[in-house]
Enzyme design. Structure first.
Site, PDB file in Angstrom:
ATOM      1  N   GLY A 111       1.121  10.633  11.504  1.00  0.00           N
ATOM      2  CA  GLY A 111       1.737   9.086  11.321  1.00  0.00           C
ATOM      3  C   GLY A 111       2.604   7.818  11.291  1.00  0.00           C
ATOM      4  O   GLY A 111       2.213   8.323   9.574  1.00  0.00           O
ATOM      5  N   GLY A 143       4.033   5.423  10.111  1.00  0.00           N
ATOM      6  CA  GLY A 143       4.104   4.055  10.258  1.00  0.00           C
ATOM      7  C   GLY A 143       4.775   3.387   9.043  1.00  0.00           C
ATOM      8  O   GLY A 143       5.031   4.062   8.355  1.00  0.00           O
ATOM      9  N   GLY A 171       3.409   6.336   6.513  1.00  0.00           N
ATOM     10  CA  GLY A 171       3.848   7.468   6.699  1.00  0.00           C
ATOM     11  C   GLY A 171       5.146   8.007   6.416  1.00  0.00           C
ATOM     12  O   GLY A 171       5.538   9.058   6.285  1.00  0.00           O
ATOM     13  N   LYS A 202     -10.003  -1.135  -5.243  1.00  0.00           N
ATOM     14  CA  LYS A 202      -8.719  -2.195  -4.077  1.00  0.00           C
ATOM     15  C   LYS A 202      -9.328  -2.446  -2.555  1.00  0.00           C
ATOM     16  O   LYS A 202      -8.811  -3.896  -2.064  1.00  0.00           O
ATOM     17  CB  LYS A 202      -7.585  -0.841  -3.569  1.00  0.00           C
ATOM     18  CG  LYS A 202      -7.253  -0.750  -2.614  1.00  0.00           C
ATOM     19  CD  LYS A 202      -6.112  -1.101  -2.923  1.00  0.00           C
ATOM     20  CE  LYS A 202      -4.622  -1.554  -1.583  1.00  0.00           C
ATOM     21  NZ  LYS A 202      -3.975  -1.067  -1.032  1.00  0.00           N
ATOM     22  N   ASN A 228      -9.437  -6.344  -0.403  1.00  0.00           N
ATOM     23  CA  ASN A 228      -8.892  -6.140   0.870  1.00  0.00           C
ATOM     24  C   ASN A 228      -9.969  -6.610   2.044  1.00  0.00           C
ATOM     25  O   ASN A 228     -10.006  -6.923   3.116  1.00  0.00           O
ATOM     26  CB  ASN A 228      -8.806  -4.605   1.632  1.00  0.00           C
ATOM     27  CG  ASN A 228      -7.947  -3.793   1.178  1.00  0.00           C
ATOM     28  OD1 ASN A 228      -6.177  -4.544   1.813  1.00  0.00           O
ATOM     29  ND2 ASN A 228      -7.152  -2.761   0.909  1.00  0.00           N
ATOM     30  N   SER A 281      -2.843  -6.528   6.974  1.00  0.00           N
ATOM     31  CA  SER A 281      -1.980  -5.837   8.175  1.00  0.00           C
ATOM     32  C   SER A 281      -3.154  -6.638   9.059  1.00  0.00           C
ATOM     33  O   SER A 281      -2.916  -6.673  10.301  1.00  0.00           O
ATOM     34  CB  SER A 281      -2.076  -4.327   7.599  1.00  0.00           C
ATOM     35  OG  SER A 281      -3.313  -4.194   7.368  1.00  0.00           O
ATOM     36  N   GLU A 290      -9.235  -2.547  11.210  1.00  0.00           N
ATOM     37  CA  GLU A 290      -9.516  -1.487  10.515  1.00  0.00           C
ATOM     38  C   GLU A 290     -10.803  -2.092   9.839  1.00  0.00           C
ATOM     39  O   GLU A 290     -11.005  -1.946   8.182  1.00  0.00           O
ATOM     40  CB  GLU A 290      -8.410  -0.892   9.880  1.00  0.00           C
ATOM     41  CG  GLU A 290      -8.152   0.294   8.527  1.00  0.00           C
ATOM     42  CD  GLU A 290      -7.252   0.519   8.175  1.00  0.00           C
ATOM     43  OE1 GLU A 290      -6.562  -0.445   7.658  1.00  0.00           O
ATOM     44  OE2 GLU A 290      -7.160   1.881   7.625  1.00  0.00           O
TER      45      GLU A 290
HETATM   46  N1  LIG Z   1       1.205  -0.574   5.278  1.00  0.00           N
HETATM   47  C1  LIG Z   1       0.971  -1.007   3.774  1.00  0.00           C
HETATM   48  O1  LIG Z   1       1.546  -1.959   3.074  1.00  0.00           O
HETATM   49  C2  LIG Z   1      -0.694  -0.478   3.403  1.00  0.00           C
HETATM   50  C3  LIG Z   1      -0.957  -0.168   1.782  1.00  0.00           C
HETATM   51  C4  LIG Z   1      -2.223  -0.436   1.264  1.00  0.00           C
HETATM   52  C5  LIG Z   1      -2.949   1.219   2.511  1.00  0.00           C
HETATM   53  N2  LIG Z   1      -2.295   0.407   3.888  1.00  0.00           N
HETATM   54  C6  LIG Z   1      -3.447   1.566   4.508  1.00  0.00           C
HETATM   55  O2  LIG Z   1      -2.625   3.291   4.478  1.00  0.00           O
HETATM   56  C7  LIG Z   1      -3.193   3.513   6.131  1.00  0.00           C
HETATM   57  C8  LIG Z   1      -1.884   3.317   7.273  1.00  0.00           C
HETATM   58  O3  LIG Z   1      -1.861   2.311   7.281  1.00  0.00           O
HETATM   59  P1  LIG Z   1      -0.132   1.799   7.941  1.00  0.00           P
HETATM   60  O4  LIG Z   1       0.285   0.249   7.347  1.00  0.00           O
HETATM   61  O5  LIG Z   1       1.032   2.529   7.513  1.00  0.00           O
HETATM   62  O6  LIG Z   1      -0.270   1.415   9.437  1.00  0.00           O
HETATM   63  P2  LIG Z   1       0.303   1.401  11.298  1.00  0.00           P
HETATM   64  O7  LIG Z   1       1.998   0.661  10.326  1.00  0.00           O
HETATM   65  O8  LIG Z   1       0.109   1.048  11.950  1.00  0.00           O
HETATM   66  O9  LIG Z   1       0.722   3.240  10.698  1.00  0.00           O
HETATM   67  C9  LIG Z   1      -0.483   4.517  11.582  1.00  0.00           C
HETATM   68  C10 LIG Z   1       1.101   4.988  12.247  1.00  0.00           C
HETATM   69  O10 LIG Z   1      -0.130   5.767  13.032  1.00  0.00           O
HETATM   70  C11 LIG Z   1      -0.090   6.166  14.439  1.00  0.00           C
HETATM   71  N3  LIG Z   1      -0.812   7.146  14.967  1.00  0.00           N
HETATM   72  C12 LIG Z   1      -1.465   6.299  15.374  1.00  0.00           C
HETATM   73  N4  LIG Z   1      -2.142   7.470  15.923  1.00  0.00           N
HETATM   74  C13 LIG Z   1      -1.549   8.625  15.853  1.00  0.00           C
HETATM   75  C14 LIG Z   1      -1.854  10.005  16.643  1.00  0.00           C
HETATM   76  N5  LIG Z   1      -3.412   9.957  17.150  1.00  0.00           N
HETATM   77  N6  LIG Z   1      -1.073  10.412  16.214  1.00  0.00           N
HETATM   78  C15 LIG Z   1       0.007  10.287  15.225  1.00  0.00           C
HETATM   79  N7  LIG Z   1       0.532   9.091  15.139  1.00  0.00           N
HETATM   80  C16 LIG Z   1      -0.703   8.782  15.116  1.00  0.00           C
HETATM   81  C17 LIG Z   1       0.992   5.550  14.981  1.00  0.00           C
HETATM   82  O11 LIG Z   1       1.423   5.460  15.797  1.00  0.00           O
HETATM   83  P3  LIG Z   1       2.204   4.630  16.590  1.00  0.00           P
HETATM   84  O12 LIG Z   1       3.492   3.736  16.481  1.00  0.00           O
HETATM   85  O13 LIG Z   1       2.651   5.198  18.052  1.00  0.00           O
HETATM   86  O14 LIG Z   1       1.399   3.130  17.343  1.00  0.00           O
HETATM   87  C18 LIG Z   1       1.680   4.672  13.438  1.00  0.00           C
HETATM   88  O15 LIG Z   1       3.418   4.761  13.264  1.00  0.00           O
HETATM   89  C19 LIG Z   1      -4.185   2.525   6.444  1.00  0.00           C
HETATM   90  O16 LIG Z   1      -5.245   2.591   6.144  1.00  0.00           O
HETATM   91  C20 LIG Z   1      -3.853   1.163   5.690  1.00  0.00           C
HETATM   92  O17 LIG Z   1      -4.694   0.000   5.530  1.00  0.00           O
HETATM   93  C21 LIG Z   1      -1.234   0.159   4.211  1.00  0.00           C
END
Ligand SMILES: NC(=O)c1ccc[n+]([C@@H]2O[C@H](COP(=O)([O-])OP(=O)(O)OC[C@H]3O[C@@H](n4cnc5c(N)ncnc54)[C@H](OP(=O)(O)O)[C@@H]3O)[C@@H](O)[C@H]2O)c1
Length: 316
Positions: A26, A28, A31, A195, A199, A265, A277
């Site tokens: 992932g 995103g 990641g 945390k 959320n 998010s 989520e």
């Molecule tokens: N963003 C922040 O600042 C932040 C901070 C703290 C915690 N978090 C937590 O971190 C986690 C990730 O959040 P995020 O913000 O990074 O989410 P995101 O931006 O939506 O990224 C998730 C990624 O996972 C990919 N994905 C989903 N299913 C997949 C699969 N089966 N195979 C391959 N790739 C897959 C998606 O791909 P596609 O692009 O193809 O859809 C997307 O790129 C969540 O639990 C969130 O609550 C986020």
């Protein structure tokens, strides 16, 4: 798998740090940042498991912008066991990563879960065939600006936190020489709950009202948030978190220091018509409340409404 490279000197062999095989599932907001930081340091071999391939990834960070080359895989059948898997999908997307986890995990693989919530181990263990699962708390702010471009913002002293055990320390070690600051905490459970408490207010309220964090400054919403938090704090305490007497007020005060124009998010996912989520956040409070015999009517109401929105997005 793990390879040991040793350098020979006149004084005898000196073990060089192991170059590990690391898969990031992932790419995103979260990641993308870890993959780019690890590639930037180039101490380990990194493969990105993605749905759409790309060859280069740009990371905007306070230390300066870098662009790195990246190995990507789009077919889980081409994956082989690695030393580390960093699972960076949203929590509700975890089941869709099962085919990746199956191929990437061997008996000595460690799987770090970079997701929100409190149930990382229960969520992921059934999918990893006995591999060790390491929960993390992610504090940094990641933002995906384009499929191949992410931004890192440090928002706390630590960028990530892990339990204070051997697996947690090994996780921190793989981020050596990267801009990400990873620490271990002996009271990981309390910090995980803290945390979650942030959320379970910010995400549901902004998503349901379709308003950014300015909505939390309304007196009526403020009172609702405190009542929702009081329920959650009671559950957290029953689960063993060492929270302060005025924890709910402190959490809300912390939230009010965030910019009012900031979204969450869940707010952005709601506006975009994507699944939410919600199970890993509010669902975790309701489930833990049931287990501990603590009523959580307000959280249950939020869960029902947001599950309905999320389920409609899945079938749209
Ligand atoms: N963003 C922040 O600042 C932040 C901070 C703290 C915690 N978090 C937590 O971190 C986690 C990730 O959040 P995020 O913000 O990074 O989410 P995101 O931006 O939506 O990224 C998730 C990624 O996972 C990919 N994905 C989903 N299913 C997949 C699969 N089966 N195979 C391959 N790739 C897959 C998606 O791909 P596609 O692009 O193809 O859809 C997307 O790129 C969540 O639990 C969130 O609550 C986020």
């Amino acid at each position: 798998m793990e390879r040991s490279i040793s350098a020979s000197t006149g004084g005898g062999p000196i073990a060089a740090p192991q170059r590990l095989a690391i898969a990031v599932i992932g790419l995103g907001s979260i990641g993308g940042v870890v993959a780019a930081c690890l590639r930037g340091a180039d101490l380990h071999d990194v493969v990105a498991c993605v749905r759409r391939p790309f060859e280069r990834l740009t990371l905007e960070r306070p230390e300066g912008t870098i662009t790195v080359s990246l190995s990507t895989l789009t077919d889980p059948n081409k994956a082989t066991p690695v030393d580390w898997v960093l699972l960076c999908t949203k929590a509700h997307e975890t089941p869709s990563a099962a085919s990746w986890l199956k191929r990437l995990c061997g008996p000595s693989t460690r799987v770090a879960v970079l997701q929100n919530g409190i149930d990382h181990v229960a969520r992921v263990s059934p999918l990893v065939a006995g591999a060790t699962v390491i929960p993390t708390i992610v504090y940094y702010n990641g933002e995906r600006l384009a499929i191949d471009r992410v931004r890192l913002r440090h928002v706390a002293e630590d960028d990530m936190l892990v339990p204070d055990d051997a697996a947690g320390h090994a996780f921190a070690e793989i981020f050596r020489e990267t801009p990400l600051r990873v620490s271990a905490s002996a009271d990981f459970k309390t910090l995980l709950w803290r945390k979650l408490l942030i959320n379970v207010i910010a995400n549901p309220i902004t998503a349901l009202t379709r308003q950014r964090q300015s909505v939390l400054r309304r007196d009526d919403v403020h009172a609702l948030c405190l009542a929702v938090l009081d329920e959650a704090v009671a559950v957290a305490r029953a689960d063993g978190a060492s929270l302060d007497r005025d924890e709910a007020t402190q959490i809300l005060s912390t939230l009010l220091t965030f910019p009012s124009e900031a979204g969450t998010s869940m707010y952005f996912d709601c506006l975009a018509g994507r699944p939410l989520e919600i199970e890993a956040l509010t669902g975790a409070i309701v489930a833990a409340g049931e287990q501990k015999g603590i009523a959580t009517p307000l959280n249950r109401t939020l869960l029902t409404l947001l599950s309905a929105i999320s389920d409609a997005a899945k079938t749209a």
